[in-house]
Design a protein around this motif. Structure first.
Motif, PDB file in Angstrom:
ATOM      1  N   TRP A  10       0.806  -1.216   0.000  1.00  0.00           N
ATOM      2  CA  TRP A  10       0.000   0.000   0.000  1.00  0.00           C
ATOM      3  C   TRP A  10       0.845   1.275   0.000  1.00  0.00           C
ATOM      4  O   TRP A  10       0.309   2.374   0.075  1.00  0.00           O
ATOM      5  N   ALA A  11       2.164   1.135  -0.122  1.00  0.00           N
ATOM      6  CA  ALA A  11       3.035   2.311  -0.108  1.00  0.00           C
ATOM      7  C   ALA A  11       2.743   3.230  -1.287  1.00  0.00           C
ATOM      8  O   ALA A  11       2.792   4.448  -1.152  1.00  0.00           O
ATOM      9  N   GLU A  12       2.438   2.651  -2.437  1.00  0.00           N
ATOM     10  CA  GLU A  12       2.126   3.444  -3.613  1.00  0.00           C
ATOM     11  C   GLU A  12       0.778   3.008  -4.155  1.00  0.00           C
ATOM     12  O   GLU A  12       0.591   1.857  -4.524  1.00  0.00           O
ATOM     13  N   LEU A  13      -0.160   3.951  -4.177  1.00  0.00           N
ATOM     14  CA  LEU A  13      -1.502   3.660  -4.659  1.00  0.00           C
ATOM     15  C   LEU A  13      -1.754   4.385  -5.973  1.00  0.00           C
ATOM     16  O   LEU A  13      -1.138   5.403  -6.261  1.00  0.00           O
ATOM     17  N   ALA A  14      -2.665   3.843  -6.745  1.00  0.00           N
ATOM     18  CA  ALA A  14      -3.055   4.462  -8.008  1.00  0.00           C
ATOM     19  C   ALA A  14      -4.568   4.626  -8.022  1.00  0.00           C
ATOM     20  O   ALA A  14      -5.303   3.729  -7.610  1.00  0.00           O
ATOM     21  N   VAL A  15      -5.026   5.779  -8.492  1.00  0.00           N
ATOM     22  CA  VAL A  15      -6.455   6.022  -8.651  1.00  0.00           C
ATOM     23  C   VAL A  15      -6.886   5.346  -9.950  1.00  0.00           C
ATOM     24  O   VAL A  15      -6.352   5.649 -11.015  1.00  0.00           O
ATOM     25  N   VAL A  16      -7.835   4.423  -9.862  1.00  0.00           N
ATOM     26  CA  VAL A  16      -8.316   3.734 -11.055  1.00  0.00           C
ATOM     27  C   VAL A  16      -9.698   4.217 -11.488  1.00  0.00           C
ATOM     28  O   VAL A  16     -10.141   3.914 -12.590  1.00  0.00           O
ATOM     29  N   ALA A  17     -10.374   4.961 -10.623  1.00  0.00           N
ATOM     30  CA  ALA A  17     -11.674   5.528 -10.988  1.00  0.00           C
ATOM     31  C   ALA A  17     -12.038   6.640 -10.020  1.00  0.00           C
ATOM     32  O   ALA A  17     -11.632   6.615  -8.860  1.00  0.00           O
TER      33      ALA A  17
END
Length: 92
Positions: A10-17
């Motif tokens: 969870w250190a790097e998250l990406a917005v997918v929507a």
């Protein structure tokens, strides 16, 4: 999974929507999690506390986030739900 593995995942998250309203976001989150992709929601809590759920308002916007390593698969899964008619409705 150890705490260290969970933390690094969870250190790097990406917005997918980004969607309007927590109900729609929870449905999408459940869809991803049923496919084995862990997801979290990010939203302004004032929208829930004040009951602001109107489409398009900043307080009703919810971001769906996944670990960066899962972002491509997550987007593919979410895209399968976008029939032309639904995509037209969601973008309105």
């Amino acid at each position: 999974m150890s705490p260290q593995e969970t933390q690094s995942e969870w250190a790097e998250l990406a917005v997918v929507a980004t969607v309007s309203g927590t109900l729609k976001a929870e449905i999408l989150r459940a869809k991803l999690e049923s496919a084995g992709i862990r997801a979290v929601l990010a939203y302004e809590s004032a929208g829930i506390v004040l009951g602001i759920t109107a489409d398009g308002l900043a307080l009703s916007q919810v971001q769906l986030l996944v670990a960066k390593k899962d972002q491509d698969l997550a987007r593919q899964i979410l895209a399968m739900d976008q029939t032309p008619e639904r995509a037209k409705h969601d973008s309105a």
